[in-house]
Motif scaffolding. Structure first.
Motif, PDB file in Angstrom:
ATOM      1  N   LYS A   4       0.850  -1.193   0.000  1.00 37.05           N
ATOM      2  CA  LYS A   4       0.000   0.000   0.000  1.00 37.05           C
ATOM      3  C   LYS A   4       0.884   1.241   0.000  1.00 37.05           C
ATOM      4  CE  LYS A   4      -2.129  -1.948   3.554  1.00 37.05           C
ATOM      5  NZ  LYS A   4      -1.820  -3.367   3.368  1.00 37.05           N
ATOM      6  N   LEU A   5       0.265   2.381  -0.306  1.00 39.19           N
ATOM      7  CA  LEU A   5       1.043   3.579  -0.603  1.00 39.19           C
ATOM      8  C   LEU A   5       0.757   4.707   0.375  1.00 39.19           C
ATOM      9  CD1 LEU A   5       3.032   4.831  -2.669  1.00 39.19           C
ATOM     10  CD2 LEU A   5       1.041   5.543  -4.011  1.00 39.19           C
ATOM     11  N   GLY A   6       1.835   5.366   0.805  1.00 35.94           N
ATOM     12  CA  GLY A   6       1.751   6.581   1.602  1.00 35.94           C
ATOM     13  C   GLY A   6       2.631   7.660   0.978  1.00 35.94           C
ATOM     14  N   ALA A   7       2.511   8.873   1.483  1.00 35.96           N
ATOM     15  CA  ALA A   7       3.343   9.976   0.964  1.00 35.96           C
ATOM     16  C   ALA A   7       3.575  10.984   2.073  1.00 35.96           C
ATOM     17  CB  ALA A   7       2.679  10.649  -0.228  1.00 35.96           C
ATOM     18  N   ALA A   8       4.734  11.612   2.043  1.00 40.58           N
ATOM     19  CA  ALA A   8       5.080  12.645   3.020  1.00 40.58           C
ATOM     20  C   ALA A   8       4.757  14.017   2.449  1.00 40.58           C
ATOM     21  CB  ALA A   8       6.565  12.556   3.357  1.00 40.58           C
ATOM     22  N   ILE A   9       4.322  14.919   3.345  1.00 33.90           N
ATOM     23  CA  ILE A   9       4.143  16.318   2.959  1.00 33.90           C
ATOM     24  C   ILE A   9       4.856  17.212   3.974  1.00 33.90           C
ATOM     25  CG2 ILE A   9       1.946  15.911   1.773  1.00 33.90           C
ATOM     26  CD1 ILE A   9       0.618  17.266   4.276  1.00 33.90           C
ATOM     27  N   THR A  18      -2.006  25.215  -2.267  1.00 33.08           N
ATOM     28  CA  THR A  18      -0.992  24.383  -2.933  1.00 33.08           C
ATOM     29  C   THR A  18      -0.932  23.000  -2.315  1.00 33.08           C
ATOM     30  OG1 THR A  18       0.346  26.312  -3.516  1.00 33.08           O
ATOM     31  CG2 THR A  18       1.475  24.180  -3.462  1.00 33.08           C
ATOM     32  N   ILE A  19      -0.938  22.944  -0.989  1.00 35.62           N
ATOM     33  CA  ILE A  19      -0.893  21.657  -0.298  1.00 35.62           C
ATOM     34  C   ILE A  19      -2.192  20.895  -0.529  1.00 35.62           C
ATOM     35  CG2 ILE A  19      -0.734  20.560   1.966  1.00 35.62           C
ATOM     36  CD1 ILE A  19       1.918  21.688   0.877  1.00 35.62           C
ATOM     37  N   SER A 184      11.628  12.858  -9.334  1.00 38.32           N
ATOM     38  CA  SER A 184      11.037  14.097  -9.836  1.00 38.32           C
ATOM     39  C   SER A 184      10.817  15.131  -8.730  1.00 38.32           C
ATOM     40  CB  SER A 184       9.688  13.798 -10.503  1.00 38.32           C
ATOM     41  OG  SER A 184       8.769  13.247  -9.561  1.00 38.32           O
ATOM     42  N   ALA A 185      11.147  14.794  -7.499  1.00 38.57           N
ATOM     43  CA  ALA A 185      10.916  15.700  -6.368  1.00 38.57           C
ATOM     44  C   ALA A 185      12.188  15.805  -5.538  1.00 38.57           C
ATOM     45  CB  ALA A 185       9.764  15.184  -5.498  1.00 38.57           C
ATOM     46  N   ASN A 186      12.367  16.932  -4.856  1.00 37.54           N
ATOM     47  CA  ASN A 186      13.603  17.078  -4.076  1.00 37.54           C
ATOM     48  C   ASN A 186      13.389  17.765  -2.732  1.00 37.54           C
ATOM     49  OD1 ASN A 186      13.233  19.747  -4.787  1.00 37.54           O
ATOM     50  ND2 ASN A 186      14.917  19.778  -6.275  1.00 37.54           N
ATOM     51  N   GLU A 187      12.132  17.920  -2.285  1.00 38.82           N
ATOM     52  CA  GLU A 187      11.876  18.623  -1.035  1.00 38.82           C
ATOM     53  C   GLU A 187      11.599  17.655   0.100  1.00 38.82           C
ATOM     54  OE1 GLU A 187       9.096  21.759  -1.003  1.00 38.82           O
ATOM     55  OE2 GLU A 187       9.859  22.698  -2.817  1.00 38.82           O
ATOM     56  N   ASN A 227       9.833  12.380  -0.556  1.00 34.35           N
ATOM     57  CA  ASN A 227      10.006  13.792  -0.922  1.00 34.35           C
ATOM     58  C   ASN A 227       8.730  14.351  -1.550  1.00 34.35           C
ATOM     59  OD1 ASN A 227      10.718  11.956  -2.920  1.00 34.35           O
ATOM     60  ND2 ASN A 227      12.744  12.811  -3.227  1.00 34.35           N
ATOM     61  N   GLN A 228       8.582  15.645  -1.426  1.00 31.86           N
ATOM     62  CA  GLN A 228       7.325  16.324  -1.742  1.00 31.86           C
ATOM     63  C   GLN A 228       7.261  16.799  -3.193  1.00 31.86           C
ATOM     64  OE1 GLN A 228       4.852  19.148   1.047  1.00 31.86           O
ATOM     65  NE2 GLN A 228       6.526  20.329   0.178  1.00 31.86           N
ATOM     66  N   PHE A 229       6.022  16.755  -3.734  1.00 36.10           N
ATOM     67  CA  PHE A 229       5.699  17.221  -5.081  1.00 36.10           C
ATOM     68  C   PHE A 229       6.223  16.275  -6.161  1.00 36.10           C
ATOM     69  CE2 PHE A 229       5.761  21.512  -2.869  1.00 36.10           C
ATOM     70  CZ  PHE A 229       4.389  21.495  -2.644  1.00 36.10           C
TER      71      PHE A 229
END
Length: 363
Positions: A4-9, A18-19, A184-187, A227-229
């Motif tokens: 399953k999938l999660g993501a950090a913000i 934006t968020i 594709s993200a670096n934050e 990483n974000q975005f």
């Protein structure tokens, strides 16, 4: 087991809109959990804390869970210690990740509260806290375990340490998660952009290659985009990879017969009776039992990564496909029809019995 999938913000430097748009995009692409960190923010900034609470309300409105990374200092500065479960619940946190361990009795009270909260412990460092919690009667279902992510190059986990720790936690029935690095993200939470990942070997890998490893091990329940975005393109790649069988790339320098190619093109299942020498897929010998597979003039040594199909000279096994796990001798009853690309050889050491897999020709 499907990961399953999660993501950090990290919302502190962006407006709510934006968020909001980013979280909606994550939800639409299969994310079920959102990871936030309070370790890097200024707790004296009341406006920022209110923004975090507003973001958490949004996450819940989308029927997603919130994991928050905190430490004892944050608990004290937020005046949460007196009634930690109530305060965590009211802030909107579903799973409390303790970056630095709090007192074990506090954790036990937390998991026994009426708020249906979970505690997430560190999966990357040691096993002692887990053992203490379980020996004190904490239900394994109230515990999750997450590996760290490592912003600094060359500091990510070694493969051996990752496997040792994760196998131990899984053996105790604990839900596990690890972080992957989106190219594709670096934050991230800190002003450093050298990639965010659990495994050092994944730092420069494409997102699908990172996921293929975790698929092969069968040890990780949740993968979190660190990483974000992340781009829509990488989100699509994640979705395709997670919802499909493990895909192994191969090449061949011979012209295959139609039957040989049809066998390779099947979806395969790794048999449960494990061999030191091969990963076996036996279904093709039933499907193609009436078809002829002619022997080939070829080498009679199999190397790790060779794809093998038994031919007409092996009546009982004709049509069976296998992948060589090491070097060994074969004879004129088995055809060598292809070879895994070198970068997929290591996956053979982690693929699990009964796991489904398929092949993709490397052009």
């Amino acid at each position: 087991m499907r990961i399953k999938l999660g993501a950090a913000i990290y919302p502190e430097h962006y407006c709510f809109e934006t968020i909001n748009d980013y979280i909606v995009k994550l939800k639409e692409n299969g994310v079920r959990r959102i990871f936030i960190s309070l370790l890097q923010i200024d707790l004296n900034d009341l406006k920022l804390l209110e923004q975090y609470k507003k973001v958490i309300e949004l996450i819940h409105s989308l029927d997603l869970k919130v994991i928050a990374d905190i430490n004892p200092e944050i608990i004290d500065r937020m005046n949460w210690r007196k009634d930690l479960p109530k305060n965590i619940f009211e802030f909107g946190i579903d799973i409390l990740r303790i970056d630095t361990a709090i007192e074990i009795q506090d954790i036990i009270r937390f998991t026994n509260s009426k708020y249906n909260l979970k505690i997430e412990i560190n999966l990357s460092t040691n096993k002692d806290l887990l053992d203490q919690l379980l020996s004190n009667g904490v239900n394994p279902k109230d515990i999750t375990a997450s590996h760290n992510f490592y912003p600094k190059r060359y500091t990510g986990l070694s493969l051996d340490h990752f496997m040792n720790m994760t196998q131990y936690f899984k053996s105790k029935g604990i839900e596990t998660s690890a972080f992957i690095n989106a190219q594709s993200a670096n934050e991230g939470p800190w002003p450093l952009s050298e990639g965010l990942c659990t495994l050092e070997m994944g730092r420069n890998q494409s997102i699908d290659e990172q996921l293929k490893f975790f698929q092969a091990t069968g040890l990780i329940d949740y993968i979190v985009i660190a990483n974000q975005f992340i781009s829509i393109n990488e989100l699509n790649i994640i979705s395709e990879t997670l919802n499909d069988d493990l895909t192994l790339k191969y090449h061949t320098n011979i012209t295959l017969s139609k039957v040989e190619q049809d066998i390779i093109n099947l979806s395969h299942t790794y048999r449960g009776d494990i061999s030191d020498y091969v990963i076996r897929s036996s279904e093709p010998r039933i499907k193609f039992k009436e078809n002829s597979i002619l022997p080939r003039k070829q080498k009679y040594t199999a190397e790790k990564g060779d794809i093998l199909i038994d031919n007409d000279n092996y009546p009982r096994y004709k049509g069976e496909l296998s992948i060589a796990l090491k070097k060994f001798d074969i004879d004129d009853r088995t055809n060598v029809v292809g070879h895994l690309v070198p970068e997929h050889h290591y996956l053979l050491d982690y693929i699990q019995p009964w796991e489904k897999f398929k092949f993709q020709k490397d052009n």
